[in-house]
Scaffold this motif. Structure first.
Motif, PDB file in Angstrom:
ATOM      1  N   LEU A  69       0.827  -1.204   0.000  1.00  0.00           N
ATOM      2  CA  LEU A  69       0.000   0.000   0.000  1.00  0.00           C
ATOM      3  C   LEU A  69       0.861   1.254   0.000  1.00  0.00           C
ATOM      4  O   LEU A  69       0.584   2.219  -0.720  1.00  0.00           O
ATOM      5  CB  LEU A  69      -0.964  -0.016   1.194  1.00  0.00           C
ATOM      6  CG  LEU A  69      -1.986  -1.169   1.202  1.00  0.00           C
ATOM      7  CD1 LEU A  69      -2.826  -1.133   2.471  1.00  0.00           C
ATOM      8  CD2 LEU A  69      -2.883  -1.148  -0.033  1.00  0.00           C
ATOM      9  N   THR A 106      -8.354   2.669   2.598  1.00  0.00           N
ATOM     10  CA  THR A 106      -8.543   1.280   2.181  1.00  0.00           C
ATOM     11  C   THR A 106     -10.027   0.943   2.088  1.00  0.00           C
ATOM     12  O   THR A 106     -10.790   1.138   3.032  1.00  0.00           O
ATOM     13  CB  THR A 106      -7.872   0.320   3.182  1.00  0.00           C
ATOM     14  OG1 THR A 106      -8.332   0.621   4.492  1.00  0.00           O
ATOM     15  CG2 THR A 106      -6.361   0.438   3.119  1.00  0.00           C
ATOM     16  N   ALA A 131      -5.805  -2.168   9.420  1.00  0.00           N
ATOM     17  CA  ALA A 131      -5.746  -0.946   8.607  1.00  0.00           C
ATOM     18  C   ALA A 131      -5.874   0.290   9.493  1.00  0.00           C
ATOM     19  O   ALA A 131      -5.125   1.256   9.355  1.00  0.00           O
ATOM     20  CB  ALA A 131      -6.846  -0.964   7.548  1.00  0.00           C
ATOM     21  N   TYR A 145      -4.740   3.972   8.202  1.00  0.00           N
ATOM     22  CA  TYR A 145      -5.523   4.050   6.968  1.00  0.00           C
ATOM     23  C   TYR A 145      -6.977   4.367   7.307  1.00  0.00           C
ATOM     24  O   TYR A 145      -7.558   3.737   8.197  1.00  0.00           O
ATOM     25  CB  TYR A 145      -5.508   2.706   6.215  1.00  0.00           C
ATOM     26  CG  TYR A 145      -4.163   2.306   5.691  1.00  0.00           C
ATOM     27  CD1 TYR A 145      -3.686   2.830   4.502  1.00  0.00           C
ATOM     28  CD2 TYR A 145      -3.361   1.402   6.385  1.00  0.00           C
ATOM     29  CE1 TYR A 145      -2.439   2.470   4.006  1.00  0.00           C
ATOM     30  CE2 TYR A 145      -2.112   1.039   5.896  1.00  0.00           C
ATOM     31  CZ  TYR A 145      -1.660   1.577   4.710  1.00  0.00           C
ATOM     32  OH  TYR A 145      -0.426   1.225   4.235  1.00  0.00           O
TER      33      TYR A 145
END
Lengths: 212, 212, 212, 212
Positions: free
Chosen positions: B137, B145, B163, B168
């Protein structure tokens, strides 16, 4: 008799206790993120801690720390901002149930850490993500983790997941763990029992510690 | 209108798609860990994948891998053992709905990865724990995400948590994600929306991708 | 007789082999980051791989991957940029010594991975940072890592460090490992032998594997 | 003028200082792992700390902790055993140069941490492996790390590597960092400058902090 499966029994010589986030700003009356069910769990938390001290099981206290600058977690927990300073280090607040000021990230006084215990500060929910918890447990030869405290379905659940990922057998002590609400508690226990660890209650755990 | 909060909107130029564990041994008829709701989600999963390809959003497929020797996870998922070889690499199985043999860890053929996509193999539930997902990523400058697939409340939830931990912004696509059962699904969505990410549905997400 | 200390002997039943970055773009003639000493190490790398196959020691190949967008590592290795595509996936280059084109991140053909081997793609120097290497080794019950390949003092050294951190006994095979230059090689071996792992040569290692 | 490349300049608003392992059991006279070059570095370490306080750069002190039960690291550092208790928590030792007892893991008194500084305890060489260092830096919006202390080529080098892996720009302050010996120091600086970070000296760094 537990309503949950018993995939393994406790081997007390390999056990470590993880007390999750039993800190003033989650547990005390008037805390910005007060969770009354965590306060109600204090007597059972204390019983497990005492049993672990007697059995020389290493004890680790987790503390959730916030600040001083904005990160993604502030989106979800607005009281972490500077005006409230929820869970900030070096900040005191007055709590109604103890009738005095206390450091907001201190462990509640009923179960104050003692010399020889470990304290782990973390900036996310789970106790293993980017902390030294795993290495403290390894330095103590811990293979099985007893987990309890504050609270389902967030910090406790992610600590359980982190322990499972790192190959620790997990014992989640249901009646020594608070929750955001009843529905979350019920689901967290069902989820943990299905894929992550063994769900026990305090009586059952202490009995197993003594008979080992 | 979503029933969930909207703490942030999608910035499609910063987005990456994570397709969780949409592999034969979870999704196809007759799979050892068959989850019919994941099969039902295939059309929406495909719609999101197609929209991401059009928008040049990087796409990562997660695959859960087991074996070849016992680890703690076998306690909870007994079909991972050598006699069943659920989710083992280099093992084929016949599935009734496609009427032929297929590799048990291959992504279902309706959404086969294409050249330029990434595939991440993992040995636990969450997509970030001890994998190269975070670095993939980063190499694609992803900050947000989009997460969907198989299944709540285990692999999907732990991927969401991972995440979130790594800063994220998460968009969990509810109607493109399967679940172990309805009660777990309901609670996972409530839990994610409260502390980890934004819960969206497929229409809402695609509309937001196009208007960006 | 080795010039290095022998703190432990190999237990072949607990061993795993980690072949670091023996890929075309580091090893072949004309590679953007060509390291001739890695090419010279191929025969010994092959001997160790063959001995591991015979002894059923699990074999993991690491590959360094770059691109597609700029990250900090480009500062230090300018050939990673789009114009050169050093170590990019899905990119071919012609190498003089094999007289043909090959994928730049493929393992050199003399030691091509076989079915049943593992391949781990990484975006930094060390093999353990944000990859699934640790979980692959755990799934194979590996406790001791044999490490060799390309190159000291960067990718090999950081893989050694990562193995040490995760409690693996390390065996660094000096004459099956290339280096940026002689001075770095000498210091890496001295450094590893002092605080991270046992330094061996190929003959010594194979002898120990057979006598075990 | 530095003899090392200058790939980037310091952006003081994004900087954080990491003081590596400047603790009694490495630095004081008579310490079990005494490193005189670390003691010689104290004045420059202090200059950088003072400059960082003035510039409101966050300061993190790393401490290496050992014990209480054997792990792999004891193989390489035999004084970590219970009879010596090198780097054990809650253990005091008398050091000749200060003429008194002190906690063996306390930071040397010349540069005692102040309220508002962070302290990170680690059980391996590098400061980032299984610690909360990365999350502390994120909570302070740090993107560039100034690294110095005790010692090359072990704890300092692995902290540099960990910072590089996590996308921090590194500034290694050569004349504020001790080493096991001169040869290791020379090679560590060459290695870091080639692939991990910028090597600076104290004067150069402070000048750059002030002119920013």
């Amino acid at each position: 008799m537990s309503e949950y499966p018993v995939p393994f029994k406790l081997d007390v010589g390999k056990a470590g206790l993880i007390v999750v986030d039993m800190q003033n700003d989650f547990v005390r009356v008037g805390a910005p993120m007060e969770l009354p069910s965590c306060r109600a769990a204090i007597p059972n938390v204390k019983r497990v801690i005492d049993a672990c001290r007697t059995a020389k099981v290493p004890i680790v206290y987790l503390k959730f720390i916030a600040g001083p600058r904005e990160t993604l977690i502030w989106t979800w927990s607005p009281t972490l901002v500077p005006s409230d300073k929820c869970c900030w280090k070096n900040h005191k607040r007055r709590y109604a149930d103890i009738g005095k000021e206390a450091e907001v990230t201190d462990i509640v006084e009923e179960i104050t850490p003692q010399s020889g215990d470990w304290i782990v500060e973390k900036y996310s929910y789970g106790g293993f993500y980017e902390t030294n918890l795993h290495t403290i447990l390894q330095a103590n030869h811990v293979k099985e983790t007893i987990i309890l405290g504050a609270a389902m379905p967030f910090c406790v659940d992610d600590t359980v997941t982190g322990a499972f990922d790192r190959q620790y057998r997990v014992f989640l002590v249901a009646d020594a763990t608070g929750a955001f609400d009843e529905e979350f508690a019920k689901n967290s226990l069902r989820r943990i029992a299905k894929k992550y660890g063994r769900v026990v209650n305090t009586d059952e755990l202490i009995r197993e510690m003594r008979s080992a």
